[in-house]
Scaffold this motif. Structure first.
Motif, PDB file in Angstrom:
ATOM      1  N   ILE A 218       0.901  -1.213  -0.061  1.00 53.43           N
ATOM      2  CA  ILE A 218       0.033   0.025   0.093  1.00 53.43           C
ATOM      3  C   ILE A 218       1.040   1.315  -0.150  1.00 53.43           C
ATOM      4  CG2 ILE A 218      -1.451   1.253   1.344  1.00 53.43           C
ATOM      5  CD1 ILE A 218      -2.838  -1.241   2.180  1.00 53.43           C
ATOM      6  N   ILE A 219       1.929   1.316   1.126  1.00 52.86           N
ATOM      7  CA  ILE A 219       2.801   2.180   0.796  1.00 52.86           C
ATOM      8  C   ILE A 219       3.550   2.649  -0.500  1.00 52.86           C
ATOM      9  CG2 ILE A 219       4.659   3.266   2.019  1.00 52.86           C
ATOM     10  CD1 ILE A 219       2.076   3.486   3.638  1.00 52.86           C
ATOM     11  N   SER A 220       4.185   1.439  -0.852  1.00 54.84           N
ATOM     12  CA  SER A 220       5.124   1.578  -2.024  1.00 54.84           C
ATOM     13  C   SER A 220       4.321   1.778  -3.502  1.00 54.84           C
ATOM     14  CB  SER A 220       5.871   0.204  -2.039  1.00 54.84           C
ATOM     15  OG  SER A 220       5.214  -1.055  -2.273  1.00 54.84           O
ATOM     16  N   LYS A 221       3.051   1.179  -3.528  1.00 52.52           N
ATOM     17  CA  LYS A 221       2.507   1.427  -4.685  1.00 52.52           C
ATOM     18  C   LYS A 221       1.086   2.335  -4.832  1.00 52.52           C
ATOM     19  CE  LYS A 221       3.134  -3.280  -6.315  1.00 52.52           C
ATOM     20  NZ  LYS A 221       2.759  -4.674  -6.841  1.00 52.52           N
ATOM     21  N   GLY A 222       1.015   2.669  -3.425  1.00 48.48           N
ATOM     22  CA  GLY A 222       0.004   3.903  -3.415  1.00 48.48           C
ATOM     23  C   GLY A 222      -1.569   3.385  -2.890  1.00 48.48           C
ATOM     24  N   TRP A 223      -2.100   4.223  -2.096  1.00 53.71           N
ATOM     25  CA  TRP A 223      -3.489   3.855  -1.596  1.00 53.71           C
ATOM     26  C   TRP A 223      -4.529   3.631  -2.716  1.00 53.71           C
ATOM     27  CZ3 TRP A 223      -7.381   7.101  -2.805  1.00 53.71           C
ATOM     28  CH2 TRP A 223      -7.053   8.504  -3.086  1.00 53.71           C
ATOM     29  N   ASP A 224      -4.442   4.524  -3.775  1.00 57.48           N
ATOM     30  CA  ASP A 224      -5.393   4.465  -4.887  1.00 57.48           C
ATOM     31  C   ASP A 224      -5.242   3.243  -5.447  1.00 57.48           C
ATOM     32  OD1 ASP A 224      -2.825   5.515  -5.517  1.00 57.48           O
ATOM     33  OD2 ASP A 224      -3.815   6.865  -7.001  1.00 57.48           O
ATOM     34  N   TRP A 225      -3.999   2.622  -5.783  1.00 57.15           N
ATOM     35  CA  TRP A 225      -3.932   1.522  -6.387  1.00 57.15           C
ATOM     36  C   TRP A 225      -4.670   0.208  -5.871  1.00 57.15           C
ATOM     37  CZ3 TRP A 225      -1.125  -2.410  -3.598  1.00 57.15           C
ATOM     38  CH2 TRP A 225      -0.822  -3.593  -4.374  1.00 57.15           C
ATOM     39  N   PHE A 226      -4.368   0.320  -4.427  1.00 61.31           N
ATOM     40  CA  PHE A 226      -4.896  -0.766  -3.406  1.00 61.31           C
ATOM     41  C   PHE A 226      -6.564  -0.612  -3.685  1.00 61.31           C
ATOM     42  CE2 PHE A 226      -6.401  -2.622   0.434  1.00 61.31           C
ATOM     43  CZ  PHE A 226      -5.707  -3.715   0.608  1.00 61.31           C
ATOM     44  N   SER A 227      -6.803   0.739  -3.481  1.00 68.14           N
ATOM     45  CA  SER A 227      -8.325   0.965  -3.228  1.00 68.14           C
ATOM     46  C   SER A 227      -9.391   0.407  -4.489  1.00 68.14           C
ATOM     47  CB  SER A 227      -8.617   2.256  -2.966  1.00 68.14           C
ATOM     48  OG  SER A 227      -8.366   3.067  -4.236  1.00 68.14           O
TER      49      SER A 227
END
Ligand SMILES: Cc1cc2nc3c(=O)[nH]c(=O)nc-3n(C[C@H](O)[C@H](O)[C@H](O)COP(=O)(O)O)c2cc1C
Ligand code: SF4
Length: 440
Positions: A218-227
């Protein structure tokens, strides 16, 4: 489909391989930000706890006090004792360094300098594997005081592996803290909640192993990617542990919202002998069972399962084919909760015993129709009247299975009852005295 928690990278459990694949770069990125920024990203990612209740991870972290004279603690819950749940041990074995990195980031976000990984007492192999991974991370300077130099930061955190006490109740968060303190694993009355008054009376956050293993990506790829992965209200992948009557039991990492029938028939290879499915418990033994004819279109995420009349729990899917003896299943489940009740509250201590006794009576062929209603009455009297959720865990499978399979249970008790035996077993008293001699 990309796997987040158990990626398909050979030997990723070895520290060097983990580092070659970008390991610990998320921690470095997080330490360059403020703790509030890290919490904000986890909140926005929509990550929900994988330990049973599917509570927002970022929101839970934000409950930790910003200013306090007391030390703060992080507990990682790897007690994994719910029947049908066997997914956290995969992380200990196949991706322990991502868990360690997740712990470092979480500890930084909440301001904890000490974290405990509480692992199920019977998981001897996995305790050793996790300890080995932690020792390697310490030796390489990624954990403890040495991490200050490694990451060029003032922050450091020590992590300890703690072997559990061998009781299911020690997975309940407040009981886990008592157990860590060396006390009997009794759940605590809430409030106060752990963020105010946790381990040794200090602010504490408790998260599941799988929850925290999601943090580095989540930190490395970003919260929007995960969401954007899976269902928007419960995003990410989930480790589904499939057991029972399937051709390929095992742990499958799939996007939240994957169809339950897809998991059973495609990933887990369908039912042996192409038999019909009678019942599925979708989230570990404490979750409401579904009838075979209720499964079509059911998606595996917290909101969809709620709408379908069950709950995601730990994602442990237990499949039972048409030849399963549901009374035997329920009697076994009830035996488990009776045995694991810590005994602090009367409705749970006594009620779980009643449930087991009534079910065993029906199983022995001595039940009556009134027993079916009695099961529901007892379950209702446990639910909502106890200190911890083991009460619900014991009541739900009984209430929902009996209600949803009422016809099945009625058929089981419809034959002539041996009243002499039934009445004897019907007595719930653990005493040899005839009723007439019992004084008020
Ligand atoms: C009887 C009982 C047993 C539990 N066992 C576990 C367990 O083994 N592992 C776990 O993560 N959560 C377990 N929980 C839930 C924890 O209390 C807690 O909610 C969870 O660890 C929080 O993590 P999460 O927010 O990351 O899901 C249990 C709860 C109850 C009532
Ligand atoms: S609900 Fe059951 S397990 Fe939980 S505190 Fe009460 S007696 Fe103990």
């Amino acid at each position: 489909m990309e796997k987040i928690v158990l990626p398909d990278i050979e030997n990723i459990h070895i520290l060097d391989v983990y580092i070659e694949n970008g390991g610990f770069s998320a921690a470095k990125k997080a330490f360059a930000q403020t703790s509030d920024e890290v919490i904000d990203q986890v909140k926005k990612s929509g990550l929900r706890g994988r330990g049973g209740a599917a509570f927002s991870a970022g929101l839970k972290w934000s409950f930790m006090p910003k200013t306090t004279d007391k030390p703060k603690y992080l507990c990682i819950n790897g007690d994994e004792s719910e029947p049908g749940s066997f997914k956290d041990r995969q992380i200990f074995e196949y991706n322990p360094h991502q868990l360690i990195e997740g712990i470092l980031i979480t500890a930084y976000a909440i301001g904890a300098k000490v974290a405990y990984i509480y692992i199920r007492g019977e998981y001897h192999k996995w305790v050793k594997l996790m300890q080995k991974a932690l020792d390697d991370a310490y030796a390489a300077g990624y954990v403890g005081e040495a991490m200050k130099e490694k990451f060029g930061t003032d922050f450091f955190c020590n992590i300890y592996v703690h072997k559990g006490a061998g009781a299911y109740i020690c997975g309940e968060e407040s009981s886990l803290m008592n157990s860590l303190e060396g006390k009997r694993g009794y759940p605590r009355v809430k409030p106060p909640f752990p963020a105010q008054n946790g381990l040794w009376g200090c602010p504490t956050t408790i998260n599941n192993v799988e929850t925290i293993t999601n943090i580095p990506p989540i930190i490395s790829k970003g919260w929007d990617w995960f969401s954007k992965i899976g269902e928007p209200k419960h995003p990410g992948t989930i480790l589904f542990g499939v057991s029972g009557h399937v051709n390929k039991p095992g742990v499958y990492e799939l996007p939240s919202g994957t169809l339950l029938t897809d998991i059973i028939y495609n990933y887990a290879g369908g039912v042996p002998g192409n038999k019909d499915i009678l019942c599925v418990i979708p989230g570990g033994s404490s979750m409401p069972p579904l009838r075979g004819d209720q499964l079509e279109g059911v998606k595996m995420d917290a909101e969809s399962l709620k709408a379908a009349g069950s709950a995601i729990g730990t994602g442990g899917i237990m499949v039972m084919d048409e030849d399963t003896d549901l009374v035997k299943v329920l009697a076994r489940i009830s035996h488990f909760y009776h045995h694991e009740s810590c005994g602090q509250c009367t409705p749970c201590r006594e009620g779980t015993g009643w449930l087991e006794k009534i079910l065993k009576r029906i199983l022995a062929g001595n039940g009556s129709v009134s027993d079916i209603d009695l099961l529901i009455t007892v379950a209702n009297q446990i639910e909502g009247n106890t200190i911890c959720a083991l009460g619900e865990a014991a009541a739900w499978p009984v209430r929902f299975m009996v209600t949803r399979f009422r016809d099945y249970f009625e058929a089981r008790v419809s034959k002539e009852v041996n009243l002499k035996v039934a009445n004897k077993v019907h007595s719930m008293r653990h005493t040899e005295f005839p009723l007439a001699e019992v004084k008020n």
